[in-house]
Write a protein that holds these residues in place. Structure first.
Motif, PDB file in Angstrom:
ATOM      1  N   ILE A  27       0.838  -1.200   0.000  1.00 43.72           N
ATOM      2  CA  ILE A  27       0.000   0.000   0.000  1.00 43.72           C
ATOM      3  C   ILE A  27       0.873   1.248   0.000  1.00 43.72           C
ATOM      4  O   ILE A  27       0.631   2.192  -0.756  1.00 43.72           O
ATOM      5  CB  ILE A  27      -0.963  -0.015   1.202  1.00 43.72           C
ATOM      6  CG1 ILE A  27      -1.974  -1.152   1.036  1.00 43.72           C
ATOM      7  CG2 ILE A  27      -1.672   1.329   1.361  1.00 43.72           C
ATOM      8  CD1 ILE A  27      -2.778  -1.465   2.268  1.00 43.72           C
ATOM      9  N   LEU A  28       1.914   1.242   0.822  1.00 43.16           N
ATOM     10  CA  LEU A  28       2.835   2.377   0.845  1.00 43.16           C
ATOM     11  C   LEU A  28       3.564   2.539  -0.481  1.00 43.16           C
ATOM     12  O   LEU A  28       3.709   3.650  -0.985  1.00 43.16           O
ATOM     13  CB  LEU A  28       3.853   2.213   1.973  1.00 43.16           C
ATOM     14  CG  LEU A  28       3.349   2.590   3.355  1.00 43.16           C
ATOM     15  CD1 LEU A  28       4.340   2.138   4.421  1.00 43.16           C
ATOM     16  CD2 LEU A  28       3.112   4.076   3.445  1.00 43.16           C
ATOM     17  N   ALA A  29       4.030   1.447  -1.052  1.00 45.55           N
ATOM     18  CA  ALA A  29       4.801   1.523  -2.296  1.00 45.55           C
ATOM     19  C   ALA A  29       3.965   2.055  -3.449  1.00 45.55           C
ATOM     20  O   ALA A  29       4.466   2.805  -4.279  1.00 45.55           O
ATOM     21  CB  ALA A  29       5.363   0.147  -2.650  1.00 45.55           C
ATOM     22  N   LEU A  40      11.652   4.228   1.674  1.00 49.67           N
ATOM     23  CA  LEU A  40      12.977   3.646   1.498  1.00 49.67           C
ATOM     24  C   LEU A  40      12.864   2.186   1.929  1.00 49.67           C
ATOM     25  O   LEU A  40      12.638   1.890   3.106  1.00 49.67           O
ATOM     26  CB  LEU A  40      14.009   4.387   2.346  1.00 49.67           C
ATOM     27  CG  LEU A  40      15.427   3.851   2.363  1.00 49.67           C
ATOM     28  CD1 LEU A  40      16.028   3.888   0.954  1.00 49.67           C
ATOM     29  CD2 LEU A  40      16.278   4.650   3.317  1.00 49.67           C
ATOM     30  N   PHE A  41      12.939   1.295   0.952  1.00 50.81           N
ATOM     31  CA  PHE A  41      12.861  -0.139   1.236  1.00 50.81           C
ATOM     32  C   PHE A  41      14.283  -0.688   1.234  1.00 50.81           C
ATOM     33  O   PHE A  41      14.986  -0.592   0.233  1.00 50.81           O
ATOM     34  CB  PHE A  41      12.014  -0.861   0.186  1.00 50.81           C
ATOM     35  CG  PHE A  41      10.577  -0.425   0.204  1.00 50.81           C
ATOM     36  CD1 PHE A  41       9.708  -0.913   1.161  1.00 50.81           C
ATOM     37  CD2 PHE A  41      10.099   0.482  -0.719  1.00 50.81           C
ATOM     38  CE1 PHE A  41       8.384  -0.502   1.195  1.00 50.81           C
ATOM     39  CE2 PHE A  41       8.786   0.899  -0.695  1.00 50.81           C
ATOM     40  CZ  PHE A  41       7.922   0.407   0.265  1.00 50.81           C
ATOM     41  N   ILE A  53       6.662  -4.068  -5.336  1.00 44.84           N
ATOM     42  CA  ILE A  53       7.474  -3.035  -4.698  1.00 44.84           C
ATOM     43  C   ILE A  53       8.693  -2.713  -5.547  1.00 44.84           C
ATOM     44  O   ILE A  53       9.035  -1.551  -5.748  1.00 44.84           O
ATOM     45  CB  ILE A  53       7.865  -3.449  -3.271  1.00 44.84           C
ATOM     46  CG1 ILE A  53       6.597  -3.418  -2.406  1.00 44.84           C
ATOM     47  CG2 ILE A  53       8.943  -2.534  -2.707  1.00 44.84           C
ATOM     48  CD1 ILE A  53       6.780  -3.788  -0.996  1.00 44.84           C
ATOM     49  N   ALA A  54       9.334  -3.727  -6.081  1.00 42.90           N
ATOM     50  CA  ALA A  54      10.520  -3.489  -6.918  1.00 42.90           C
ATOM     51  C   ALA A  54      10.190  -2.621  -8.116  1.00 42.90           C
ATOM     52  O   ALA A  54      10.974  -1.756  -8.505  1.00 42.90           O
ATOM     53  CB  ALA A  54      11.116  -4.817  -7.363  1.00 42.90           C
ATOM     54  N   SER A  55       9.011  -2.802  -8.687  1.00 41.80           N
ATOM     55  CA  SER A  55       8.649  -2.018  -9.869  1.00 41.80           C
ATOM     56  C   SER A  55       8.325  -0.564  -9.525  1.00 41.80           C
ATOM     57  O   SER A  55       8.353   0.297 -10.393  1.00 41.80           O
ATOM     58  CB  SER A  55       7.459  -2.661 -10.583  1.00 41.80           C
ATOM     59  OG  SER A  55       6.297  -2.550  -9.793  1.00 41.80           O
ATOM     60  N   GLN A  56       8.030  -0.275  -8.272  1.00 41.86           N
ATOM     61  CA  GLN A  56       7.723   1.089  -7.851  1.00 41.86           C
ATOM     62  C   GLN A  56       8.960   1.890  -7.471  1.00 41.86           C
ATOM     63  O   GLN A  56       8.879   3.103  -7.302  1.00 41.86           O
ATOM     64  CB  GLN A  56       6.765   1.063  -6.643  1.00 41.86           C
ATOM     65  CG  GLN A  56       5.409   0.514  -6.946  1.00 41.86           C
ATOM     66  CD  GLN A  56       4.641   1.393  -7.902  1.00 41.86           C
ATOM     67  OE1 GLN A  56       4.607   2.602  -7.769  1.00 41.86           O
ATOM     68  NE2 GLN A  56       4.017   0.778  -8.898  1.00 41.86           N
ATOM     69  N   CYS A  57      10.085   1.229  -7.333  1.00 43.20           N
ATOM     70  CA  CYS A  57      11.302   1.918  -6.889  1.00 43.20           C
ATOM     71  C   CYS A  57      11.920   2.711  -8.027  1.00 43.20           C
ATOM     72  O   CYS A  57      12.147   2.179  -9.109  1.00 43.20           O
ATOM     73  CB  CYS A  57      12.315   0.906  -6.350  1.00 43.20           C
ATOM     74  SG  CYS A  57      11.749   0.106  -4.841  1.00 43.20           S
ATOM     75  N   ARG A  58      12.191   3.980  -7.790  1.00 43.52           N
ATOM     76  CA  ARG A  58      12.804   4.844  -8.798  1.00 43.52           C
ATOM     77  C   ARG A  58      14.326   4.826  -8.713  1.00 43.52           C
ATOM     78  O   ARG A  58      14.997   5.040  -9.703  1.00 43.52           O
ATOM     79  CB  ARG A  58      12.315   6.277  -8.628  1.00 43.52           C
ATOM     80  CG  ARG A  58      10.864   6.449  -8.995  1.00 43.52           C
ATOM     81  CD  ARG A  58      10.473   7.873  -8.881  1.00 43.52           C
ATOM     82  NE  ARG A  58      10.405   8.202  -7.457  1.00 43.52           N
ATOM     83  CZ  ARG A  58      10.283   9.429  -6.993  1.00 43.52           C
ATOM     84  NH1 ARG A  58      10.245  10.445  -7.793  1.00 43.52           N
ATOM     85  NH2 ARG A  58      10.205   9.638  -5.699  1.00 43.52           N
ATOM     86  N   ASN A  59      14.861   4.656  -7.537  1.00 45.56           N
ATOM     87  CA  ASN A  59      16.310   4.675  -7.333  1.00 45.56           C
ATOM     88  C   ASN A  59      16.741   3.417  -6.600  1.00 45.56           C
ATOM     89  O   ASN A  59      16.042   2.939  -5.707  1.00 45.56           O
ATOM     90  CB  ASN A  59      16.723   5.897  -6.504  1.00 45.56           C
ATOM     91  CG  ASN A  59      16.350   7.186  -7.165  1.00 45.56           C
ATOM     92  OD1 ASN A  59      16.714   7.429  -8.298  1.00 45.56           O
ATOM     93  ND2 ASN A  59      15.600   8.014  -6.457  1.00 45.56           N
ATOM     94  N   ARG A  76      13.587  -7.454 -14.030  1.00 45.67           N
ATOM     95  CA  ARG A  76      12.518  -6.565 -13.579  1.00 45.67           C
ATOM     96  C   ARG A  76      12.385  -5.342 -14.469  1.00 45.67           C
ATOM     97  O   ARG A  76      11.537  -4.493 -14.249  1.00 45.67           O
ATOM     98  CB  ARG A  76      12.763  -6.081 -12.144  1.00 45.67           C
ATOM     99  CG  ARG A  76      12.712  -7.165 -11.139  1.00 45.67           C
ATOM    100  CD  ARG A  76      11.340  -7.682 -10.706  1.00 45.67           C
ATOM    101  NE  ARG A  76      10.165  -7.370 -11.459  1.00 45.67           N
ATOM    102  CZ  ARG A  76       9.522  -8.203 -12.298  1.00 45.67           C
ATOM    103  NH1 ARG A  76       9.969  -9.409 -12.506  1.00 45.67           N
ATOM    104  NH2 ARG A  76       8.441  -7.841 -12.923  1.00 45.67           N
ATOM    105  N   GLY A  77      13.234  -5.238 -15.478  1.00 45.25           N
ATOM    106  CA  GLY A  77      13.117  -4.112 -16.387  1.00 45.25           C
ATOM    107  C   GLY A  77      13.851  -2.871 -15.935  1.00 45.25           C
ATOM    108  O   GLY A  77      13.633  -1.795 -16.464  1.00 45.25           O
TER     109      GLY A  77
END
Length: 100
Positions: A27-29, A40-41, A53-59, A76-77
């Motif tokens: 939900i947070l991601a 920050l995960f 979650i991995a797909s939502q990470c920008r950095n 994961r692209g």
């Protein structure tokens, strides 16, 4: 006035493991930016982290890792060129900025 908040989740793969859905971390991601929350995960095994979650990470800041984790990022692209991929496979620290 909107306030920004940084939410840090250490050992993220425990709270949002591969194959899980609809956890608080998910939900947070997926919704945190619209609420003014940065996330920050932190995890030791990227390959064990939920794909959502991995797909939502920008950095990504990557320290020691295995080849399995490097392959996972590429699958994961995450935009990694061949030279970056080789550097990632042979170094202990690497930073990737992903444009969403």
């Amino acid at each position: 006035k909107q306030r920004n908040l940084l939410f840090v989740l250490d050992e993220a793969q425990r709270y949002a493991p591969q194959g899980s859905i609809d956890t608080g971390a998910h939900i947070l991601a997926t919704g945190s930016r619209k609420w003014g929350i940065e996330c920050l995960f932190v995890c030791q095994r990227v390959a064990e982290l939920s794909k959502t979650i991995a797909s939502q990470c920008r950095n990504w800041t990557i320290f020691e890792h295995s080849q399995i984790d490097a392959d996972y990022l590429r699958q994961r692209g995450i935009d990694i060129s061949e030279s970056e991929y080789q550097k990632l496979a042979s170094t202990k620290y690497f930073y990737i900025k992903k444009q969403l």
